[in-house]
Design an enzyme around this catalytic site. Sequence first.
Site, mmCIF file in Angstrom:
data_model
loop_
_atom_site.group_PDB
_atom_site.id
_atom_site.type_symbol
_atom_site.label_atom_id
_atom_site.label_comp_id
_atom_site.label_asym_id
_atom_site.label_seq_id
_atom_site.Cartn_x
_atom_site.Cartn_y
_atom_site.Cartn_z
ATOM 1 N N LYS A 66 0.853 -1.182 0.000
ATOM 2 C CA LYS A 66 0.000 0.000 0.000
ATOM 3 C C LYS A 66 0.892 1.237 0.000
ATOM 4 O O LYS A 66 1.760 1.387 0.854
ATOM 5 C CB LYS A 66 -0.888 0.036 1.250
ATOM 6 C CG LYS A 66 -2.074 -0.906 1.219
ATOM 7 C CD LYS A 66 -3.217 -0.412 0.357
ATOM 8 C CE LYS A 66 -3.884 0.803 0.951
ATOM 9 N NZ LYS A 66 -4.658 0.522 2.169
ATOM 10 N N HIS A 67 0.680 2.119 -0.958
ATOM 11 C CA HIS A 67 1.395 3.400 -1.018
ATOM 12 C C HIS A 67 2.915 3.216 -0.953
ATOM 13 O O HIS A 67 3.632 3.883 -0.214
ATOM 14 C CB HIS A 67 0.890 4.334 0.067
ATOM 15 C CG HIS A 67 -0.565 4.646 -0.085
ATOM 16 N ND1 HIS A 67 -1.079 5.334 -1.174
ATOM 17 C CD2 HIS A 67 -1.645 4.331 0.685
ATOM 18 C CE1 HIS A 67 -2.394 5.434 -1.055
ATOM 19 N NE2 HIS A 67 -2.756 4.818 0.059
ATOM 20 N N ASN A 229 12.532 6.237 7.215
ATOM 21 C CA ASN A 229 13.133 5.240 8.078
ATOM 22 C C ASN A 229 12.182 4.068 8.269
ATOM 23 O O ASN A 229 10.970 4.251 8.259
ATOM 24 C CB ASN A 229 13.457 5.822 9.448
ATOM 25 C CG ASN A 229 14.636 6.765 9.448
ATOM 26 O OD1 ASN A 229 15.584 6.591 8.694
ATOM 27 N ND2 ASN A 229 14.585 7.756 10.321
ATOM 28 N N HIS A 389 13.801 5.194 -0.936
ATOM 29 C CA HIS A 389 12.998 6.402 -1.119
ATOM 30 C C HIS A 389 12.490 6.465 -2.560
ATOM 31 O O HIS A 389 13.135 5.955 -3.455
ATOM 32 C CB HIS A 389 13.834 7.662 -0.837
ATOM 33 C CG HIS A 389 14.189 7.798 0.619
ATOM 34 N ND1 HIS A 389 13.359 8.372 1.560
ATOM 35 C CD2 HIS A 389 15.315 7.436 1.287
ATOM 36 C CE1 HIS A 389 13.943 8.366 2.742
ATOM 37 N NE2 HIS A 389 15.116 7.807 2.609
#
Length: 389
Positions: A66-67, A229, A389
């Site tokens: 999810k996301h 993180n 990221h």
Amino acid sequence: MDELKLRYGCNPHQAPARIFTRDGRLPLRVLSGAPGYINLLDALNAWQLVRELRAALGLPAAASFKHVSPAGAAVAVPMSQAVRRASFVDYLELSPLATALARARGADRLCAFGDFAALSDVVDVATANVLKREVSDGVIAPGYEPAALEILKSKRNGSYCVLEIDPGWEAPDTESREVFGIVFEQRRNQVVPGPEHLANIVTRNRELPAAAARDLTLALITLKYTQSNSVCYAHDGQAIGIGAGQQSRIHCTRLAGGKADRWFLRLHPATLGLPFRSGVGRPEQNNAIDLFLEDALSPAEESDWLTYFSSPPQRLTLAEKRAWLLQQQGVSLASDAFFPFRDNVDRASQSGVKYISQPGGSVRDDVVIQAANEYGMVMAMSKLRLFHH
């Protein structure tokens, strides 16, 4: 160049949108539905995760995304009856791949709602039957048995997204992205965590059982595809708590630890025995269970919550919750970067953590190691940072 045009990007006002390769063909096919921009980000990250779990541990693997972070990840370790019930698969026939999927979605059933699933192996009927019952946006896998594909193509009146990926496709060594008109380029993170990243044990306790090594490996690979993180708690072949995208390491550990605690509390007999009234669906049951495990509800929440039950449930007291959680031991925890303070170890101890993997490299490594020694934990320093990221 090969491309797939999309309805829009991250948001409806971001159009046009597409995915494409500069050289060669796209390594995936759309077998059903129409994937969106975020669907494909989830699908491609999730596929890499399950492919690496399969290669590292030799077991069928699944992930629920999810996301652009995993809600859960797991490999095919047999499930106890309590775990099957908590995962809503107690009456289903489970193949190894279906077991991995049920575990992955059962890691955090609230967050798995509307997920994109990834599967390491050719999807069989048992796995398709698990997925067809769930609220999910799509699935990516290296192939589908004909009967399994028909089951999935009928989901959501044919709009369910089914992607087939070429399992042999490898991305180039270098990857790039563009932010605000500026191109970023780096070497792809091609390191796959494995036994060599668990060899440097720095605590007095050096006993690392095979099951703990499996769970630490699973947690490390999961972190590789989790927004940083991040911290991951793992137990019995699955992630049970993932803390993603936090700016503070201790907040990651607390967030993931709270999710791990909630996973264990879902196995409490009082939770498994909640008297749901007839006709309450699985998504509503998941929400009701989540509220059952809250320490306090507002009057409005309480009033609405009670409508899900045939009789008012008796809530667990804080003492009962703590007593249950104290029985849970042998949990593994991995971190995508070093622990700067011992508070992470202290919080981990409250959720039954016995085994830890973290890169090391903090000026307070000695303090963190001492904390692990106080709890009798095993800590391996991987010297491998896994920011994503």
